[in-house]
Design an enzyme around this catalytic site. Structure first.
Site, short mmCIF file in Angstrom:
data_model
loop_
_atom_site.label_atom_id
_atom_site.label_comp_id
_atom_site.label_asym_id
_atom_site.label_seq_id
_atom_site.Cartn_x
_atom_site.Cartn_y
_atom_site.Cartn_z
N THR A 53 23.26 11.79 17.38
CA THR A 53 24.31 10.86 17.79
C THR A 53 25.66 11.25 17.20
O THR A 53 26.71 11.00 17.80
CB THR A 53 23.95 9.42 17.40
OG1 THR A 53 22.67 9.09 17.97
CG2 THR A 53 24.98 8.41 17.89
N TYR A 61 11.39 13.19 11.99
CA TYR A 61 12.04 12.65 13.19
C TYR A 61 11.42 13.30 14.41
O TYR A 61 11.47 14.52 14.58
CB TYR A 61 13.54 12.92 13.13
CG TYR A 61 14.34 12.43 14.32
CD1 TYR A 61 13.86 11.47 15.21
CD2 TYR A 61 15.63 12.92 14.54
CE1 TYR A 61 14.61 11.04 16.28
CE2 TYR A 61 16.40 12.49 15.61
CZ TYR A 61 15.88 11.55 16.48
OH TYR A 61 16.64 11.12 17.55
N LYS A 96 10.97 8.61 11.78
CA LYS A 96 11.72 7.99 12.88
C LYS A 96 11.05 8.46 14.16
O LYS A 96 11.05 9.65 14.47
CB LYS A 96 13.19 8.41 12.85
CG LYS A 96 13.99 7.91 14.06
CD LYS A 96 15.39 8.49 14.09
CE LYS A 96 16.12 8.11 15.37
NZ LYS A 96 17.46 8.75 15.47
N VAL A 132 16.31 2.92 13.65
CA VAL A 132 17.48 3.80 13.59
C VAL A 132 18.14 3.72 14.96
O VAL A 132 17.61 4.23 15.94
CB VAL A 132 17.09 5.24 13.23
CG1 VAL A 132 18.35 6.11 13.15
CG2 VAL A 132 16.33 5.28 11.91
#
Length: 302
Positions: free
Chosen positions: A46, A134, A162, A204
């Site tokens: 992001t 992740y 995540k 998240v």
């Protein structure tokens, strides 16, 4: 300070000339803290990490650590396509003051599960930071399977995952691995409430860049098992869940931030939000003000 609740995967603000806008970065950080977020991710997907120079990466992490000043957890994105480079980036983040490394599965190279196991063990052994795994197969091209996660949870320096996949079966398999030292975080805004109601530790989030207080409220309700209220907030935020995926992340959320006076666009190969979606961005940005106010009132009354 636990790694749980609402953690914002921060967008990186750029100025009109495309350089880092550090004033906007600090304002974004303060807005997040004021909204009650419990952690931040710096220079993840992001945050357009792939478009940042090493010096810019250093500047962002260092500025975030200084601005936050221990008030919330700082996770730095350190996952790269090669293990040696990931270890080096993780060490870099440790030197800059990050508390955790968010390590995505190696993009593009599509390692086997045995390769993923060896990769994460090496990063955890040598990176100098606690590692949050992740998994986001839609971006990386490989899927970190629950059985591989199960082989990693006992590592003393691997502290959570995540997970961007939203299937209830996947969430349940990971929640079964939770412990005092291994947390499960949703990486999907749209399914996060249900994941937390099923036992996940937090979210998240992308959309919390624009609505930190509202997503804090959602997480608080879901994590405490308040199904009706959590589902009501999930419904209020459903348009934001959807909008942030209407084009490649972080294009939509940066459109919302720009309307709030934070940043001026993206770096190639990403382009600004298409004209067809601009009216939705206008409406959602305006509505966000009311949702932030409502969530703040509810939290004060709780």
């Amino acid at each position: 300070m636990s790694l749980s609740g609402i953690i914002t995967a921060l967008a990186t603000p750029f100025g009109p000339d495309g350089t880092l806008d550090l004033d906007a970065w600090r304002r974004l950080l303060e807005q997040q803290l004021h909204g009650g977020v419990q952690g931040i991710v710096v220079a993840g997907s992001t945050g357009e990490a792939a478009a940042l120079s090493d010096d810019e990466y250093d500047t962002l992490v260092r500025a975030a650590v200084a601005q936050v000043a221990g008030r919330v957890q700082v996770l730095a994105g350190t996952g790269l396509s090669g293990t040696a480079k990931t270890i080096a980036q993780t060490r870099r983040a440790a030197t800059l003051g990050a508390q955790y490394a968010l390590v995505v599965t190696p993009p593009y190279v599509r390692p086997t599960q045995a390769g993923l196991l060896a990769h994460f063990q090496a990063v955890a052994d040598n990176g100098g930071l606690p590692v949050v795994l992740y998994n986001v197969p839609g971006r990386t091209g490989c899927d970190l399977l629950p059985e591989t996660v199960a082989a990693l949870v006992s590592h003393p320096n691997i502290v959570g995952i995540k997970e961007a996949r939203s299937e209830p079966e996947r969430v349940a398999a990971l929640v079964a691995m939770r412990s005092d030292r291994f947390v499960v975080l949703s990486g999907d805004d749209g399914s996060a409430a249900q994941s937390m109601l099923a036992g996940a530790d937090g979210l998240v989030s992308v959309a919390s860049n624009a609505l930190p207080s509202a997503y804090r409220r959602l997480c608080d309700l879901a994590r405490t098992g308040q199904h009706e209220a959590a589902n009501a907030w999930d419904t209020r935020l459903s348009e934001y869940h959807s909008f942030c995926g209407i084009e490649s992340n972080p294009i939509p959320v940066k459109a919302l931030l720009q309307r709030a006076g934070i940043g001026h666009g993206l770096r190639l190969p990403l382009l600004p939000l298409s004209a067809a979606h601009q009216p939705a961005a206008d409406r959602l940005a305006a509505n966000a003000v009311a949702l932030e106010a409502l969530s703040s009132r509810e939290m004060l009354a709780a």
